[in-house]
Each structure stands twice: as C-alpha cells, then as structure tokens.
Write a protein that holds these residues in place. Structure first.
Motif, short mmCIF file in Angstrom:
data_model
loop_
_atom_site.label_atom_id
_atom_site.label_comp_id
_atom_site.label_asym_id
_atom_site.label_seq_id
_atom_site.Cartn_x
_atom_site.Cartn_y
_atom_site.Cartn_z
N VAL A 100 0.68 -1.30 0.11
CA VAL A 100 -0.07 0.22 -0.17
C VAL A 100 0.76 1.13 -0.04
CG1 VAL A 100 -1.51 1.19 1.32
CG2 VAL A 100 -2.07 -1.23 0.84
N GLU A 101 1.94 1.14 0.76
CA GLU A 101 2.92 2.46 0.81
C GLU A 101 3.43 2.60 -0.59
OE1 GLU A 101 5.47 1.72 3.97
OE2 GLU A 101 3.78 1.97 5.35
N GLU A 102 3.65 1.56 -1.34
CA GLU A 102 4.28 1.69 -2.46
C GLU A 102 3.43 1.98 -3.69
OE1 GLU A 102 6.17 -1.94 -3.66
OE2 GLU A 102 7.71 -1.80 -2.09
N GLY A 103 2.04 2.32 -3.08
CA GLY A 103 1.06 2.66 -4.04
C GLY A 103 0.19 1.68 -4.85
N GLN A 104 0.68 0.44 -4.40
CA GLN A 104 -0.12 -0.65 -5.07
C GLN A 104 -1.46 -0.91 -4.65
OE1 GLN A 104 2.37 -4.20 -4.82
NE2 GLN A 104 4.13 -2.99 -5.34
N GLN A 105 -2.43 -1.43 -5.35
CA GLN A 105 -3.67 -1.60 -5.06
C GLN A 105 -3.55 -2.99 -4.45
OE1 GLN A 105 -6.77 -1.09 -7.94
NE2 GLN A 105 -8.53 -1.59 -6.62
N VAL A 106 -4.25 -3.11 -3.29
CA VAL A 106 -4.27 -4.62 -2.72
C VAL A 106 -5.56 -4.96 -2.53
CG1 VAL A 106 -3.62 -5.65 -0.49
CG2 VAL A 106 -2.02 -4.11 -1.50
N GLU A 107 -5.84 -6.15 -2.84
CA GLU A 107 -6.98 -6.77 -2.65
C GLU A 107 -7.16 -7.89 -1.52
OE1 GLU A 107 -10.69 -9.45 -4.72
OE2 GLU A 107 -9.06 -8.70 -5.83
N VAL A 108 -7.63 -7.81 -0.39
CA VAL A 108 -7.58 -8.62 0.80
C VAL A 108 -8.79 -9.48 0.80
CG1 VAL A 108 -7.37 -8.84 3.21
CG2 VAL A 108 -6.16 -6.87 2.24
N VAL A 109 -8.57 -10.91 0.74
CA VAL A 109 -9.66 -11.84 0.52
C VAL A 109 -9.55 -12.38 1.88
CG1 VAL A 109 -10.61 -13.97 -0.33
CG2 VAL A 109 -9.42 -12.14 -1.67
N VAL A 110 -10.84 -12.34 2.79
CA VAL A 110 -10.85 -12.91 4.05
C VAL A 110 -11.50 -14.29 3.85
CG1 VAL A 110 -12.15 -12.67 6.22
CG2 VAL A 110 -11.63 -10.58 4.97
N PRO A 111 -10.33 -15.28 4.35
CA PRO A 111 -10.78 -16.66 4.24
C PRO A 111 -11.76 -16.96 5.29
CG PRO A 111 -8.69 -16.51 5.02
CD PRO A 111 -9.15 -15.01 4.87
N GLU A 112 -12.05 -18.26 5.39
CA GLU A 112 -13.00 -18.80 6.20
C GLU A 112 -12.29 -18.81 7.67
OE1 GLU A 112 -13.69 -22.82 5.33
OE2 GLU A 112 -14.26 -22.47 3.39
N ALA A 113 -12.74 -18.93 8.72
CA ALA A 113 -12.16 -18.76 10.03
C ALA A 113 -10.78 -19.69 9.95
CB ALA A 113 -13.14 -19.29 11.22
N GLU A 114 -11.09 -20.94 9.48
CA GLU A 114 -9.82 -21.89 9.21
C GLU A 114 -9.79 -22.18 7.88
OE1 GLU A 114 -9.99 -24.90 12.25
OE2 GLU A 114 -10.53 -23.70 13.81
N PRO A 115 -8.42 -22.61 7.36
CA PRO A 115 -8.54 -23.30 6.09
C PRO A 115 -9.36 -24.32 5.99
CG PRO A 115 -6.30 -23.01 7.25
CD PRO A 115 -7.21 -22.75 8.30
N PRO A 116 -9.82 -24.43 4.47
CA PRO A 116 -10.70 -25.52 4.52
C PRO A 116 -10.18 -26.85 4.64
CG PRO A 116 -10.21 -24.34 2.35
CD PRO A 116 -9.68 -23.79 3.33
N HIS A 117 -10.88 -27.92 5.03
CA HIS A 117 -10.23 -29.13 5.17
C HIS A 117 -10.08 -29.89 3.79
CE1 HIS A 117 -10.51 -29.12 9.33
NE2 HIS A 117 -12.17 -28.65 9.00
N ALA A 118 -8.88 -30.59 3.78
CA ALA A 118 -8.75 -31.18 2.49
C ALA A 118 -9.41 -32.41 2.00
CB ALA A 118 -7.05 -31.46 2.44
N GLY A 119 -10.46 -32.74 2.83
CA GLY A 119 -11.31 -33.96 2.34
C GLY A 119 -10.69 -35.22 3.30
N SER A 120 -11.11 -36.52 2.80
CA SER A 120 -10.89 -37.60 3.59
C SER A 120 -9.51 -38.15 3.34
CB SER A 120 -11.95 -38.48 3.15
OG SER A 120 -11.48 -38.80 1.99
N GLY A 121 -8.75 -37.35 2.51
CA GLY A 121 -7.31 -37.89 2.32
C GLY A 121 -7.22 -39.13 1.43
N ARG A 122 -8.51 -39.40 0.77
CA ARG A 122 -8.25 -40.58 -0.26
C ARG A 122 -7.82 -39.84 -1.64
NH1 ARG A 122 -14.34 -42.92 0.11
NH2 ARG A 122 -14.25 -40.82 -0.03
N ALA A 123 -7.12 -40.69 -2.49
CA ALA A 123 -6.69 -40.31 -3.58
C ALA A 123 -7.95 -39.64 -4.60
CB ALA A 123 -5.89 -41.22 -4.40
N SER A 124 -9.06 -40.49 -4.51
CA SER A 124 -10.28 -40.15 -5.26
C SER A 124 -10.84 -38.55 -4.96
CB SER A 124 -11.16 -41.29 -5.25
OG SER A 124 -11.74 -41.39 -4.16
N ASP A 125 -10.71 -38.30 -4.04
CA ASP A 125 -11.40 -36.86 -3.41
C ASP A 125 -10.79 -35.69 -4.29
OD1 ASP A 125 -12.84 -38.01 -1.64
OD2 ASP A 125 -11.87 -37.46 0.08
#
Length: 125
Positions: A100-125
């Motif tokens: 911001v100090e360098e004058g760049q435009q910054v877009e802040v994306v607010v994620p979920e409270a925690e990173p999403p879970h990666a699924g069940s861990g199976r290769a087919s997910d």
C-alpha cells in the motif's frame, strides 16, 4: 500360622505396588513422548507456515490449525500455536502495508475462520 498366611499376602501386596509404580512410570514416559512429538510437529508446521512457497505455507497453516484443535495439547502448548499464527498473520499484514505504501492496489480476501479441510485424504477426493 501368621507367618504362613502373611508371607503370600505380603508378596501379593509387593507385586501390586511394583505394578502400580511401573504403570505410573510408563504413563509419564508416554506423556513426555507425546509432548516432544507435538512440539516437533509444531516447529515443523511453523517453519512451513512462514515459507515463501505458497503450497508449503498453506500446509503449515493447516497443520497449525489442526494442532490447535488437538486434544494432545495442554494450555502451555496452545500458547506456542497462538504465537506462531500471530507471527504468520503479522508477516502478511506487513507485506500488505508495504504494498500500500508503494502505491499498489491490494485486494484482501478474507478466508474462512480456518483453512478448508482437504477432504478425507483418499486419492479419489
């Protein structure tokens, strides 16, 4: 007569006391081992979370969140997790401020409270 009855009884009590002491020592050793492994994982996750590689940083954050929710941690260890997460977010905030100090435009994306879970861990997910 008392000697004949008392000797086996004293031997039995001795065995019970020995068993109790051994179990207690084994439990303490297991607790210590779990704590050491948890702290190693915390260190690994924190190092990944501040990595310049986005994939590694994402993995580190996910691990920190998983550790934070773990029943293996005591309050003292949760303090380390909070410090690691605060450091990661402070670093991101500093990067945004510099842009911001360098004058760049910054877009802040607010994620979920925690990173999403990666699924069940199976290769087919």
């Amino acid at each position: 007569m008392w000697l004949a009855a008392g000797t086996p009884l004293l031997a039995f009590v001795g065995v019970l006391v020995g068993y109790w002491v051994t179990r207690r020592a084994a439990t303490e050793l297991e607790t210590r081992s779990t704590r050491e492994e948890t702290m190693r994982t915390l260190k690994w996750a924190a190092e990944l979370a501040v990595s310049g590689d986005d994939a590694k940083a994402d993995l580190g954050l996910r691990e920190l969140y998983a550790l934070r929710g773990s029943a293996l941690l005591d309050p003292e260890q949760r303090t380390f997790i909070a410090a690691a997460l605060a450091s990661v977010y402070a670093r991101a905030a500093a990067t945004i401020e510099a842009a911001v100090e360098e004058g760049q435009q910054v877009e802040v994306v607010v994620p979920e409270a925690e990173p999403p879970h990666a699924g069940s861990g199976r290769a087919s997910d």
